[in-house]
Write an enzyme that holds these catalytic residues in place. Structure first.
Site: not given
Ligand SMILES: Nc1ncnc2c1ncn2[C@@H]1O[C@@H]2COP(=O)(O)O[C@H]2[C@H]1O
Length: 149
Positions: A9, A49, A57, A85, A91, A102, A112, A115, A126
């Site tokens: 990202k 997404y 969010f 993963r 996450t 992470r 984070n 992805h 995807e």
């Molecule tokens: N509470 C949150 N606030 C902001 N971003 C979030 C939150 N929960 C999930 N995400 C984002 O949503 C994304 C969904 O999949 P990702 O694995 O890309 O990583 C996750 C985070 O970057």
């Protein structure tokens, strides 16, 4: 052979972690079959997404993903979806185990770094969303005989 979609990202790019992240997947034994740096169009971010579109969010997530360059990748190998993963970690970087990407480099769920597809079916969706078939390169790693029985 199984494939998964991985994206570094905009925070991972800005923090100069591209090499470190690619190194971890290569060192594990997975094979890179697709790679591009790109600015992400809003429609692509929203589609990627879309399962989160009702979440509070979501607008911030789309804004962040489109805020700077991202590195999109496809990695190949036995069990690569679930293994990636684990390499990536939970996450929320604050609860991700040390030793994961992470867990080692992040402090905030909204930043984070990376992805990874969460299941084999999601990976297929995807990969076709982010890459054309011509952008993917199938090749035989010379190391295969040393990685697999
Ligand atoms: N509470 C949150 N606030 C902001 N971003 C979030 C939150 N929960 C999930 N995400 C984002 O949503 C994304 C969904 O999949 P990702 O694995 O890309 O990583 C996750 C985070 O970057």
């Amino acid at each position: 052979m199984e494939r998964t979609f991985i994206a570094i990202k905009p925070d991972g790019v800005q923090r100069k972690l591209i090499g470190e992240i690619i190194r971890r997947f290569e060192a594990k034994g997975f094979t890179l079959v697709g790679l591009k740096m790109m600015s992400v169009p809003r429609e692509l971010a929203e589609k990627h997404y879309e399962v989160h579109q009702e979440k509070p969010f979501f607008p911030g997530l789309v804004k962040f993903i489109t805020s700077g360059p991202l590195v999109a990748m496809v990695w190949e190998g036995d069990g690569v979806v679930s293994s990636a993963r684990k390499i990536i970690g939970a996450t929320n970087p604050l609860t991700a185990e040390p030793g994961t990407i992470r867990g080692d480099f992040g402090v905030s769920v909204g930043r984070n770094l990376i992805h990874g597809s969460d299941a084999i079916e999601t990976a297929a969706k995807e990969i076709s969303l982010w890459f054309t078939p011509e952008e993917l390169v199938s090749w035989d790693s010379a190391m295969a005989g040393w990685l697999y029985e």
